[in-house]
Scaffold this active site. Structure first.
Site, mmCIF file in Angstrom:
data_model
loop_
_atom_site.group_PDB
_atom_site.id
_atom_site.type_symbol
_atom_site.label_atom_id
_atom_site.label_comp_id
_atom_site.label_asym_id
_atom_site.label_seq_id
_atom_site.Cartn_x
_atom_site.Cartn_y
_atom_site.Cartn_z
ATOM 1 N N CYS A 491 0.896 -1.155 0.000
ATOM 2 C CA CYS A 491 0.000 0.000 0.000
ATOM 3 C C CYS A 491 0.929 1.197 0.000
ATOM 4 O O CYS A 491 1.821 1.253 -0.861
ATOM 5 C CB CYS A 491 -0.940 -0.036 1.197
ATOM 6 S SG CYS A 491 -0.147 -0.403 2.758
ATOM 7 N N GLY A 494 3.042 -0.038 3.658
ATOM 8 C CA GLY A 494 3.112 -1.486 3.779
ATOM 9 C C GLY A 494 2.984 -1.992 5.196
ATOM 10 O O GLY A 494 3.482 -3.061 5.515
#
Lengths: 709, 679
Positions: A491, A494
């Protein structure tokens, strides 16, 4: 244990049996047996109740109704469903305690009292009780006053205020004594029989506010404090101005609820309970990687981060592609946000397809590239001979991923990364999730707006987010299992959405993580060791309740696990009680497990040596969390849950547990435990009779009997 | 190839489609390959009317790729799709849990189940509803059947020889929307349904009910013997003891539908549950109404004032209920995956805005207050409603479910429905739209009632002997013409239809099978050859496990395992003995439900009443029923059969242990009995 922090320990039976006869406006009435009809007449005639329920369900519980309704919340249904079953039993004897394992309180003769109910509350309780009984043994010299809480090892009483009123949103005000210890808040009201008790670990507190000033407060119960909790509750206490007790209580509360803000240690460092199992040893990174079959020809284990230099939020031990040298790793770390490079989370035992996790690449507005990073991703793909493709799952909505370029982040371009396909999973950021939970809390606590319950629930979007996370994880599991293709998940940093996705995908793919030990390993590995910032997201001991870094990311993960459990009741070795216990101690600060933001910080603070692990509690009492329906053969199955909203539902046993009007279904596993118990009993009786028969026959005609025996 | 395959003489079939229409088949139809051998399984009296070859069947929300190829037959009973390809697991599961699985195959649909027929174009871009009285387009690329139970089936005619598609569509439209009930396939003759199931059309059933409830001062009147008093009531009704038949007749004229007030249940203390119609709008004086209420009043041994519930005022109108249902139907019959996901996002708020749960809540609430009046105030309750055939059926049966433990058993629930719904004349045909003329009056009150029962089962998981799956099966059963319990508007209509069929087929016995015969049919499937016994046994236990509530039986077992009860188990006077026989009849090998008319009447005990929480947040959308057929559109590419773990029933292990306990007990008892000792 401590089930949600608040517990009422003794005599809940009686409370519940009265509960059954509260007029149905509090909507708890389960069975009205003719024997209890006199009760119901007492508490508001039952004919009127059926007329006003529905319209006035919003807690118009008449004052003077029995206590414990609040605490009884999730017990209430159980008791009733149980009692309904009791009612249909002919000549049932109250002897048969269904909870073979956990000590269950004595049953009252009244049929609407509960058995199964206590059980689950109870087995969470039993540890507390154990702990306290030990305590009294140790502190044998000093006897506790009845209005003082029994303490856990390491806990000490800080202050007591008398004539305090607890304003229960469901059952009205109760007068009693409020005590603050170094670990919890304890309130006891002797006015009712049995006494009303309330316990809240101070770690659960997110905010304390004074209500009413010394001169401005008029009217009863307008002067006091309000306590906002992280577990969906708010508590209000009214003090008498002339007692001047509020100041002391507030001070002590602030001090012990927010130790971090006061430069004090967490209670976890004082808690000194001894458990037979040591939970700190449940997760050994090397052992877990070995279980997965590492190292092998394509993957190796590296200690490059032993001193947490390369990446301070990552664990000390990584599994990386064998083809990548230490030098490569350092170069890749430069290109990944906060040095969080792609590291192995899970490898498929047969296809060698992998799940790796990382943070976003530092692409930026200019669209920077890193030869090393591209090579590294290629290595990950090459490590799996089954597929010539790799999926990069970006958990964010694509808009957010693009927007991150402005901050120097971004996502992999498919041009730069050959054979890679980038997919966005549309999961929103921590702020959206926090807001969603806030709305959910409004909808669930204290009162439910019945007329708009479903649409209000939908407007929180909580289930929407759950669906997104689940279907993202499902997509990852599908790629790995059915396409035999490796997946890289990230993302932004993370450590939030990435942890949700990898952990859930692993839970679907690998039955090991669905065992009691396995879930502990999974949480230790994917959440704790890979640096989900628990301290920030939960705000342990921190008084900045509006801190924008707080977010229910982990709660969402647990909710997702529950949703999968609901669809596959045979596939998990543990029950939802384990999940609730984990969530309770996520906030309680009784255990060191969830303290601090990363493995490195926990090492520095010597958490492992100075605190007790939550897993010690769980692994020492596995029978309390075991799912009797578990079928070990499902270990080798992959779970693909349904993710449409119509197949998801609100976890009311967690979110609505304080609300007595919310009924929860009696979990099937409890009925199953009862069944096994009854079966055992029956077999015993058959044996007894058989013996008796034989004995009688010996007496009557010895020859025949000898043939039978 | 002849266009009609007759398995037997035309039986109960009444052709109202011109035969000649189908006689001339286009010559270019290839006399085809192995598909030509496909034959539907026909019941006695069932005939094939039209067929189409090389039809692709696919489940809704699935692409054409997942379609399976086969032959589509329209018979006078069903739409039958014959294929040799494996069955979709979801369909197979639903088929196993159907009460009609013995005469409807997994791909079969009874004609009376069809709600709508749509044609759709290639790729599902256009959809248009087809009507029985409107001309068909020249060529159909596909047909979509929407069934009354919210199931959708799509057939594609892409590879079908030209002309066959139209013939099939035409036959379907003609036969699925009959002008009157007796055009439906109601009787397949052999074998007769098992005798002894109480149908509450006979005096003895009502007498037994009076005897069981011990409700004083009421009597059975046979004055309606030829339906001259009221055509929608059974031939026997229970009325106040002081009411003379002549007075009854006089009173009836004043009420809507000439329905006088009738007793349907009561308690020993004297509280009676009475269903009464409203006074006819043309009659202004309320004398008869008052007189009837006075009689109910006087029937009460303590002369307590009865409670009158005007259901027309306090419950939603039939129209509102139908509107809610239509909304739910839309929500659960999406056309394509994108619509599914769009609806899914607003799934719960759409449930709320349909107001269905609010109707459920109101019904339960009213039933609860009636139950309270009877139980706590010992007051008789009069349910008044326009004709007293619709909402009062819901309330009356719910009251009994809450108060009467017997109504919560499998058998008692049969009796309850037979009494309140079938015998007292709920207009099933009109409400469920069984004929083409009934469209205006449709309203799924039956479903509303079952949903209310479902909510009770959710809140009291171990107090009903049957499961929510059984309730779903009953909802589905209401549309299948061969189980004709729920086909008619009244007992009278049923007699008439039976007589019509008998007149047309004088040489054949006509049996209208009640739905309750499913239990026995699972042993002796009608019209089918006996299969291997092992397969049958397997099937039997699976449908039993689906329909019987494991927690309820567990309670029975629990009561036996207590030591005192256990010792008395072979004593015919003890309750343990009866409990044991209940268990035996449910789990054991008996071929019929325990409708033992010779058994002694167990008097009603009002000691285990249920309370339901009627707040909306406590009511659950009935997913098992509404989402039964729509499966989530595949978002994955996985091979589902290989890798997914099936969502198995959470009670399967329960059953295993229950059977073990049952066997232990059984062995023990046989041991004990042969030795003849246990005291």
């Amino acid at each position: 244990m401590f089930s949600g922090g608040g517990i009422e320990k003794k005599g809940k039976i009686k409370g519940i049996s009265q509960l059954g006869s509260i007029s149905s406006s509090s909507s708890t009435g389960g069975t009205t047996s003719s024997s209890s009809s006199s009760h119901s007449n007492k508490s508001g005639s039952s004919s009127s109740c059926s007329n006003n329920s529905g319209s006035s369900s919003s807690g118009s519980t008449p004052p003077g109704t029995p206590p414990h309704v609040q605490m009884a919340s999730h017990e209430s249904l159980n008791s009733e469903s149980k009692s309904s079953s009791l009612n249909s039993k002919l000549g049932h004897e109250s002897a048969g305690s269904p909870s073979a394992g956990s000590p269950s309180p004595p049953k009252s003769a009244c049929s609407s009292s509960s058995t199964s109910t206590d059980q689950q509350h109870h087995h969470q309780l039993s540890h507390v009780l154990n702990a306290t009984s030990k305590m009294t043994v140790r502190d044998g010299t000093r006897t506790l006053r009845p209005d003082e809480p029994s303490l856990v090892p390491g806990e000490h009483l800080e202050g007591t205020a008398r004539e305090v009123t607890y304003l229960c949103p469901y059952t009205g005000p109760k007068k009693g004594t409020l005590s603050v210890t170094s670990y919890r808040l304890y309130f006891r009201s002797p006015d009712t029989d049995p006494p009303f008790e309330l316990e809240v670990p101070l770690g659960v507190v997110s905010r304390i506010e004074k209500v009413g000033g010394a001169n401005t407060s008029r009217g009863e119960n307008s002067y006091g404090i309000e306590i906002f909790c992280k577990d969906i509750r708010n508590l209000r206490f009214a003090h008498k101005q002339e007692n001047h007790s509020r100041r002391m209580v507030t001070e002590k509360l602030l001090q012990h609820a927010f130790p971090a803000s006061h430069k004090l240690p967490f209670f976890a460092f004082e808690y000194c309970e001894q458990y037979p199992e040591n939970g700190w040893s449940v997760y050994e990174p090397i052992a877990e990687l070995k279980r997965q079959g590492l190292p092998n020809e394509s993957w190796r284990i590296t200690r490059i981060n032993e001193e947490y230099e390369l990446c301070e939020t990552y664990p000390a031990v990584w599994a990386v592609p064998a083809a990548a040298s230490e030098h490569d790793l350092r170069n890749v770390a430069v290109f990944r946000s906060r040095g969080r490079i792609p590291v192995l989370s899970w490898i498929h035992p047969e296809s060698q397809a992998t799940i790796t996790r990382c943070a976003q690449p530092l692409v930026g507005v200019s669209g920077k590239r890193s030869r090393d990073d591209e090579c590294y991703i290629q290595h990950i793909m090459d490590a799996n001979a089954q597929s010539h493709k790799i999926f990069i799952m970006d958990a964010r909505p694509s808009v957010n991923a693009v927007a991150n370029k402005a901050k120097g982040g971004g996502y992999e371009s498919e041009d730069a990364y050959q054979n890679a396909e980038v997919q966005f999973l549309d999961i929103h950021n921590i702020h959206v999730m926090r807001e969603s939970l806030r709305k959910l809390q409004e909808v669930c606590y204290p009162h439910i707006d019945n007329a708009h319950w479903l649409s209000n629930l939908e407007a929180t979007h909580w289930l929407d987010h759950i669906r997104c996370v689940l279907s993202g994880a499902l997509r990852i599991a599908d790629k790995v299992e059915s396409h035999k293709t490796s997946v890289v998940v990230h993302c932004s940093d993370g450590w939030d959405r990435t942890a949700q996705l990898t952990a859930l995908a692993m839970l679907m793919l690998d039955g090991y993580y669905r065992t009691i030990t396995g879930i502990a390993v999974l949480i230790e590995k994917e959440w704790l060791s890979f640096g989900h910032k628990f301290a920030q997201r939960i705000g342990h001991g921190d008084d900045r309740h509006q801190d924008a870094d707080r977010s229910p990311v982990f709660l969402q993960f647990v909710d997702c696990v529950w949703q999968i459990m609901k669809q596959f009741p045979h596939a998990f070795q543990f029950t939802e009680d384990l999940l609730i216990t984990v969530l309770d101690h996520l906030y309680s600060c009784l255990f060191g497990t969830f303290l601090y933001n990363s493995e490195r910080e926990r090492m520095e603070k010597e958490v492992k040596t100075k605190t007790v692990s939550l897993w010690s509690l769980i692994l020492s009492n596995p029978s309390d969390f075991e799912n009797p329906l578990y079928n070990p053969a499902t270990r080798h199955h992959v779970l693909f849950p349904l993710t449409s909203i119509r197949h998801l539902c609100l976890w009311d046993k967690y979110y609505c547990r304080w609300n007595p009007s919310m009924r929860q279904q009696e979990p099937v596993h409890i009925r199953f435990k009862e069944l096994l118990h009854v079966k055992g009993q029956l077999e015993k009786r058959v044996d007894e009779l058989r013996k008796e028969l034989a004995a009688r026959q010996t007496h009557d005609s010895p020859r025949v009997a000898s043939a039978i025996v | 190839m002849s266009s009609y395959r007759r398995s037997k003489p035309p039986g109960g079939f009444k052709a109202y489609v011109d035969f000649v229409e189908f006689e001339e088949r286009p010559i270019d139809v290839p006399e085809e390959i192995e598909y030509g051998k496909a034959e539907p399984q026909l019941l006695p009296g069932e005939i094939v009317i039209a067929e189409a070859n090389n039809v692709l069947k696919f489940a809704p929300l699935k692409t054409n790729k997942t379609g399976i190829s086969g032959t589509l037959f329209i018979t006078n009973f069903k739409v039958s799709f014959v294929t040799s390809l494996p069955v979709d697991s979801k369909e197979a599961e639903m088929h196993d849990k159907s009460l009609q699985s013995h005469f409807l195959g997994v791909h079969d649909v009874c004609l009376s189940e069809v709600d709508m027929v749509n044609q759709f174009s290639e790729g599902f871009t256009k959809k248009k509803r087809l009507f029985y009285n409107a001309p068909l387009p020249p060529r159909l690329s596909g047909l979509q059947l929407v069934l009354k139970n919210l199931r959708m089936i799509n057939f594609s005619f892409k590879f079908t020889p030209a002309g066959e598609d139209l013939r099939v569509a035409q036959a379907l439209l003609h036969h699925a929307f009959p002008p009157s009930i007796d055009h439906l396939f109601l009787s397949c003759g052999y074998p007769p349904p098992p005798p002894g199931i109480p149908d509450f059309c006979m005096a003895q059933d009502w007498e037994r009910e009076l005897q069981r409830t011990r409700c004083p001062n009421w009597r059975v009147s046979k004055h309606n013997e030829f339906f001259n008093l009221c055509s929608s009531l059974p031939t026997v009704v229970v009325v106040p003891r002081d009411l003379l038949d002549a007075q009854l007749e006089q009173a009836a004229q004043h009420f809507q539908g000439t329905r006088p007030p009738v007793w349907c249940w009561g308690s020993l203390a004297g509280a009676a549950l009475v269903r009464m119609a409203q006074i006819s709008p043309s009659i202004t004086d309320k004398q008869q109404e008052n007189r009837m209420m006075g009689l109910v009043h006087r029937c009460h041994p303590k002369k307590l004032q009865p409670t009158i519930l005007d259901l027309d005022q306090i419950l939603p109108s039939l129209k509102d209920i139908q509107i809610s249902y239509i909304k739910l139907r839309e929500l659960h019959t999406p056309d394509d995956p994108s619509q599914f996901w769009e609806q899914d996002r607003h799934y719960y708020s759409r449930w709320e805005s349909s107001r269905w749960l609010s109707h459920v809540s109101k019904c339960l609430d009213v039933a609860q207050s009636a139950a309270t009046a009877i139980l706590h105030h010992n007051s008789s309750v009069i349910l008044q409603e326009s004709e007293g055939r619709d909402l009062s059926a819901i309330i009356s049966s719910l009251v009994q479910l809450l108060l009467d433990p017997q109504a919560r058993t499998m058998r008692g629930f049969h009796c309850l429905i037979q009494k309140e719904w079938v015998s007292l004349g709920h207009p099933f045909s009109a409400r469920l739209g069984h004929t083409r003329n009934d469209v205006e009056e449709q309203c799924p009150l039956w479903l509303l009632f079952l949903d209310c029962v479902y909510q009770v089962s959710v809140q009291h998981p171990s107090s009903l002997e049957f499961t929510s799956e059984y309730l779903v099966a009953l909802w589905h059963a209401a549309h299948c013409s061969l189980h004709s319990s729920f086909m008619f508007n009244s007992v009278n209509a049923r007699h008439t239809a039976s007589a019509v069929l008998q007149r047309e087929n004088p040489h054949q016995p006509i049996y209208l099978r009640p739905v309750w015969s499913w239990w026995a049919e699972s042993y002796n499937p009608p019209g089918k050859k006996q299969n291997g016994p092992s397969e049958d046994n397997l099937k039997r236990s699976s449908s039993r496990e689906a329909f019987l509530n494991v927690h309820y039986i567990q309670n029975l077992m629990e009561s036996l395992s207590a030591s005192g009860a256990f010792r008395r188990i072979s004593d015919p006077l003890s309750s343990a003995y009866h409990t044991w026989h209940r268990i035996e009849s449910l789990l054991g090998g008996a071929g019929s439900l325990p409708f033992d008319s010779t058994a002694t009447v167990v008097p009603l005990q009002l000691d285990a009443s249920l309370r339901v929480d009627v707040t909306w947040s406590s009511l659950k959308p009935w997913q098992d029923c509404f989402c039964a057929w729509v499966s989530e559109p595949a978002t994955l590419t996985l091979n589902e059969l290989e890798s997914t773990l099936k969502r198995s029933s959470p009670t399967s292990q329960h059953w295993k242990h229950l059977y073990q306990m049952y066997n232990t007990l059984k062995n023990h008892l046989s041991e004990g009995l042969t030795n003849g000792v246990i005291a």
